[in-house]
Write an enzyme that holds these catalytic residues in place. Structure first.
Site, short mmCIF file in Angstrom:
data_model
loop_
_atom_site.label_atom_id
_atom_site.label_comp_id
_atom_site.label_asym_id
_atom_site.label_seq_id
_atom_site.Cartn_x
_atom_site.Cartn_y
_atom_site.Cartn_z
CB CYS A 271 -0.94 0.02 1.20
SG CYS A 271 -2.24 -1.20 1.08
CG ASN A 384 5.61 -11.34 -1.24
OD1 ASN A 384 5.72 -10.14 -1.00
ND2 ASN A 384 5.74 -12.27 -0.30
#
Ligand code: SPV
Ligand code: MN
Length: 625
Positions: A271, A384
């Protein structure tokens, strides 16, 4: 096993390094796990360059890392099914009668200890065990916690040398009085260089004894003991001692005339936490974990780490010039789970450049269109995929990074991925209002980076939900109490980098976040006014217009301002309803004040709605404030 056998496994030099620490409980701990895990030999790493270099070389020798085209760059791969934190198998071991509440994954202590000790038996046979010492936080500081890591992975030990402050000398200084955290990790049996028995992947946390066990896994979030494993232990310790362990960046925001004001910020994964901490023109203290303490009526923070284990997906030249440059110059970097092209260079999705059609990645030999056993197409790099660097190599490192006193915190920021509710930046009315409506109400929408449907809101209080080792209600209460006694507590802000219009277009550019920071910095010094809304204080157009021009040389239109800062009442009311429902049904110890503050906010929103309708432009609210 007795001490003689330990000496035999260590050899004279390593054995003496261990004994020089004059810490009998440390030696007992090492003996216990050397006997159980049965490594072929033991290496004890002190703070010397020579030892640290040896670990780096070991990572190459064992094949856990491979050298890349640029000097000092290496790549490490985790297994295809070992690419993220394993929440399901990460458990707290609790004695009978201890309950952390329904949201925290826990199991019976005795049962867990037996299971993990059975798995650990002889698990390091034929491998070397590395023993390393670190300090979480600056050395010689009230904030800090000494740690010892036992691992059979040179990649884990190497990562920790990049990410944490060396602590061998710190252990020596503290001697037998060191209250240290302990980590035991084994990657287990390897097949083609990756953990074979991921079905027996376990991360078990013994709060009582301050120890975490991690087995049959390599992914950093599961194995780098000092990161999220230590964070869980530290949340518990902080709760007992009256300070806070937070999933927060720490940064210096640069104001007028050379002024630097420190902010901390909590954002769930993906984020914008690292990219905020790395904003051009500002200085970074840390990007992931902070300890916060009260000193002389102020909040002070340290970065627990000294490096970054950052998500690489989406890092591109335009939006992240600072990180981009570092990733392309000869700094010591471990890339993990990226694509390695035939030119022996790393590539990742979202880098804004052409990616090769074949190479090596986390699935082994890779080609465009390759599918996994479930028939899913394998992305060139994992979503990731990460890079590991030491902050020391950054031009924008803050000069106070190692200050044992920490930095004075002027503002605390909470932000998540929110397409339709929060405005881009808003200050809360006071500490309790901020903790409750910004921190404890934090939600974030799932992205393509997690499995499952996209755009589903997930509750994640203070972005710390995954790591809490105390009941949620107690954690909120600790946060409330922490600021309550302060004369001048830091201001608390909510930010939202992800607001969209009805057509699904983002209302802000990536670079706009620096403007919100500059505005918050001015607010912390009382230099700009704000508009009072039912949910907090928002910026006035004129101040943002000036900052956009000064900082980004952008002409910020009033039309954009109105779109971004219009109060969206139905969305805000729906959010309050969701949050109240969660606390009512899932958090038995939620404090009453949480419901009161949310109810008051609801009333303010209802009243505004009755008067002005569902969507209220800032100018309308300004007339009233
Ligand atoms: C995060 O996911 O918040 C991280 C990476 O910082 S991990 O080490 O996996 O927690
Ligand atoms: Mn994190």
């Amino acid at each position: 096993m007795d001490i003689k056998l330990l000496k035999a496994k260590c050899g004279k030099e390593n054995y003496e390094k261990l004994l020089a620490l004059k810490n009998p409980s440390l030696v007992d701990f090492v003996i216990k796990y050397v006997a159980l895990c049965n490594p072929e030999r033991v290496f004890v790493c002190n703070d010397s360059e020579e030892d640290i270099r040896y670990i780096r070389e070991e990572a190459i020798r064992t094949g856990e890392e491979k050298k890349l085209a640029i000097d000092d760059h290496t790549v490490h791969f985790d297994g295809y099914y070992d690419q993220a934190r394993d929440k399901e198998n990460t458990k707290f071991l609790l004695s009978k009668g201890v309950d952390l509440g329904p949201d925290i994954n826990a199991m019976d202590r005795e049962e867990g200890l037996k299971e993990i000790h059975d798995i650990l038996k002889d698990i390091m046979q034929g491998h070397q065990l590395y023993i390393s010492f670190f300090s979480l936080g600056p050395t010689n500081s009230e904030f800090s916690i000494p740690c010892v890591q036992l691992t059979d992975s040179s990649y884990v030990a190497h990562s920790e040398n990049l990410l944490y402050r060396s602590g061998y000398e710190e252990f020596k200084r503290l001697g037998g009085s060191a209250r240290f955290f302990k980590f035991v990790h084994s990657e287990g049996e390897l097949e083609k260089g990756v953990s074979k028995n991921v079905a027996k992947r376990r991360i078990y946390i013994g709060l009582q004894e301050g120890i975490v066990y991690s087995v049959n896994t390599q992914y950093g979030g599961n194995t780098i003991g000092l990161k999220k494993l230590a964070m869980r232990l530290a949340i518990n310790r902080a709760s007992e001692e009256g300070w806070l362990t937070e999933h927060m960046l720490v940064m210096g925001v640069h104001g007028p005339e050379g002024r630097v004001s420190y902010f901390t910020g909590a954002f769930p994964s993906l984020c914008g936490k690292t990219s905020t901490a790395m904003l051009k023109g500002e200085t970074i203290v840390g990007d992931d974990i902070a300890y916060l303490r009260k000193e002389d009526g102020e909040v002070r923070a340290v970065n627990v780490e000294k490096g970054i284990f950052g998500i690489i997906m989406g890092i591109n030249k335009k939006d992240d010039p600072e990180i981009w440059e570092i990733l392309h110059s000869p700094n010591e970097i471990i890339f993990s789970n990226v694509l390695i092209g035939e030119d022996n260079k790393p590539y990742w999705i979202g880098m804004g450049e052409e990616i090769p059609q074949k190479g090596q990645n986390y699935s082994g030999e890779w080609w465009a269109g390759k599918k996994d056993a479930e028939g899913n197409e394998i992305t060139p790099s994992h979503r990731n995929a990460r890079f590991t660097i030491s902050l020391r190599n950054l031009k924008n490192i803050d000069e106070r990074i190692d200050d044992p006193q920490g930095v004075v915190v002027r503002g605390i920021i909470y932000g998540g991925r929110d397409s339709d509710t929060w405005v881009p930046v808003e200050e809360s009315f006071d500490w309790a209002h901020g903790i409750i409506t910004k921190g404890a109400s934090l939600e974030s929408e799932t992205t393509a980076a997690t499995l499952g449907e996209e755009g589903v809101r997930k509750f994640n209080l203070m972005s710390n939900l995954d790591f809490l080792s105390i009941p949620l209600g107690r954690y909120i209460e600790n946060n409330l109490n922490f600021g309550a006694s302060l004369k001048n507590p830091p201001l608390i802000f909510g930010v939202n980098y992800f607001l969209k219009d009805k057509g699904g277009e983002y209302l802000n550019a990536v670079e706009d976040k620096i403007i919100w920071l500059k505005w918050m910095e001015r607010r912390a010094h009382g230099e700009v006014d704000a508009i009072k809304t039912p949910t907090g204080y928002i910026p006035q157009y004129k101040d943002l217009k000036r900052l956009f021009k000064e900082v980004l040389d952008k002409d910020y239109s009033e039309e954009d301002y109105i779109k971004q800062f219009t109060l969206r009442i139905p969305e805000n009311l729906a959010k309050i309803e969701r949050i109240v429902e969660i606390y009512k049904t899932k958090v038995p110890d939620a404090p009453d004040i949480l419901f009161e503050v949310l109810e008051e906010e609801e009333k303010r929103l209802e009243a505004a709605k009755a008067e002005h309708g569902d969507y209220i432009a800032p100018a309308v609210l300004d007339r009233e404030s």
